[in-house]
Design a protein around this motif. Structure first.
Motif, PDB file in Angstrom:
ATOM      1  N   SER A 141       0.829  -1.202   0.000  1.00  0.00           N
ATOM      2  CA  SER A 141       0.000   0.000   0.000  1.00  0.00           C
ATOM      3  C   SER A 141       0.867   1.256   0.000  1.00  0.00           C
ATOM      4  O   SER A 141       0.406   2.339  -0.354  1.00  0.00           O
ATOM      5  N   ILE A 142       2.127   1.109   0.419  1.00  0.00           N
ATOM      6  CA  ILE A 142       3.071   2.218   0.459  1.00  0.00           C
ATOM      7  C   ILE A 142       4.468   1.639   0.340  1.00  0.00           C
ATOM      8  O   ILE A 142       4.718   0.487   0.738  1.00  0.00           O
ATOM      9  N   THR A 143       5.388   2.395  -0.247  1.00  0.00           N
ATOM     10  CA  THR A 143       6.766   1.918  -0.369  1.00  0.00           C
ATOM     11  C   THR A 143       7.458   1.981   0.996  1.00  0.00           C
ATOM     12  O   THR A 143       7.042   2.733   1.884  1.00  0.00           O
ATOM     13  N   PHE A 144       8.525   1.212   1.144  1.00  0.00           N
ATOM     14  CA  PHE A 144       9.243   1.218   2.418  1.00  0.00           C
ATOM     15  C   PHE A 144       9.824   2.593   2.710  1.00  0.00           C
ATOM     16  O   PHE A 144       9.726   3.099   3.824  1.00  0.00           O
ATOM     17  N   ARG A 145      10.412   3.230   1.691  1.00  0.00           N
ATOM     18  CA  ARG A 145      11.008   4.555   1.902  1.00  0.00           C
ATOM     19  C   ARG A 145       9.943   5.573   2.308  1.00  0.00           C
ATOM     20  O   ARG A 145      10.137   6.362   3.228  1.00  0.00           O
TER      21      ARG A 145
END
Length: 350
Positions: free
Chosen positions: A48-52
């Protein structure tokens, strides 16, 4: 602790204070690698969201949660500061505090190597208690009234996290049973990111206060001041705490994110949203009630509840069992390490 400049001057004049502050910084960094990573784990796991992006969001939310909670109430921080009595000898007290911090870093680092998320909150409490017992030569320096809050928080937050995660997931499955899958995924992906931010916000409110209190405790022990609940925490220290947590999450977070966000439970986005939101609500209730709870326990319990609601077999109970064992061993393990290291440090540095 009035300003960064005054702290630096005090650290230059007192090497033990400098060592204490460096070790506190180390524990905050480790907390970011383990505890803070839990807040974003399932959102990253379901993509749902990038790690960064999640790390940046977590850093901002940790800071806002820490500052906001300190304005409303510092009850959690006060519990940590009053958990033990290190006595009137400031040098011996700082040595014991250093021993407790080393013990926490050792415990958390070993758990991180195996990818097991442990509670640095409980490690902190146990380490401080073990060090105080070693310093005082008995349990007279332990404030059992404050310990009761910790035990109540452990039981209530874990049970609430699992039950609410389970219940909300069941409710979502019923209400959105006939929803169009693509639209539902977009909706719950967004809600999951919001929930992850909420979890990071409450992590800052809970764990941020605990480690702020530890830094303040070191400063007070060095100057011989009496520990007081009426403590003002400087803004720069809150910012430093949030940035150290973010650095820890960026460096060590992927291993914990993988364990919690995908290995323990293969989740869909609606389950991740349910887990994030329920964990945040549980942590908010505990913070407002002044209960120092483990964000790790609360979040992982809510994830297991969300997974079990769909299918108990979707939860990797072997990993869950390893986590539970690590949780159960944290209090006696860190307490013993803090005790032994304090006795060794006191004998060699006295």
């Amino acid at each position: 602790m009035e300003s960064f400049a005054s702290l630096i001057q005090s650290m230059l004049a007192n090497p033990l204070l400098a060592l204490s502050m460096l070790l506190v910084a180390g524990t905050i960094f480790v907390n970011g690698a383990t505890d803070a990573a839990n807040a974003i784990a399932e959102a990253v796991g379901t993509r749902s969201i990038t790690f960064r992006g999640a790390v940046c969001m977590a850093a901002a939310c940790n800071f806002v949660g820490l500052v906001g909670s300190a304005v409303v109430s510092t009850a959690v921080a006060a519990t940590i500061e009053n958990m033990v009595d290190f006595g009137g000898d400031s040098r011996a007290a700082l040595i014991a505090l250093c021993a407790a911090m080393v013990g926490i870093v050792v415990w958390a680092s070993v758990a991180w190597v195996f990818g097991i998320p442990t509670s640095e909150s409980h490690a902190l409490i146990a380490g401080l208690t073990g060090a105080a017992i070693a310093l005082q030569g008995g349990i007279g320096g332990v404030n059992w009234a404050e310990w009761q809050k910790v035990l109540w928080g452990l039981v209530l937050s874990t049970a609430a996290g699992f039950a609410m995660g389970f219940g909300l997931t069941k409710l979502i499955r019923e209400l959105w049973a006939f929803a169009e899958p693509r639209r539902a995924n977009r909706l719950f992906g967004g809600l999951q990111v919001v929930g992850a931010g909420f979890g990071a916000l409450m992590h800052g409110a809970q764990d941020g206060q605990k480690f702020l209190a530890t830094a303040m405790l070191a400063s007070q022990l060095a100057t011989g001041l009496k520990v007081s609940e009426d403590v003002g925490y400087p803004l720069w220290l809150m910012l430093a705490c949030a940035l150290l947590m973010a650095a820890g999450t960026a460096v060590g977070g992927p291993k914990i994110v993988r364990t919690v966000g995908s290995d323990m439970v293969q989740m869909e986005r609606y389950q991740g949203a349910a887990a994030s939101l329920t964990a945040g609500v549980s942590l908010l209730a505990a913070t407002l009630g002044g209960l120092p709870v483990s964000t790790t326990h609360t979040k992982t319990a809510s994830i297991m509840g969300a997974g079990a609601a769909k299918n108990p077999r979707s939860v990797n109970w072997r990993i869950a069992k390893d986590m539970l064992l690590a949780w159960l061993l944290t209090f006696p393990g860190c307490g013993l390490i803090g005790y032994v290291l304090a006795r060794v440090f006191l004998a060699t540095m006295a």
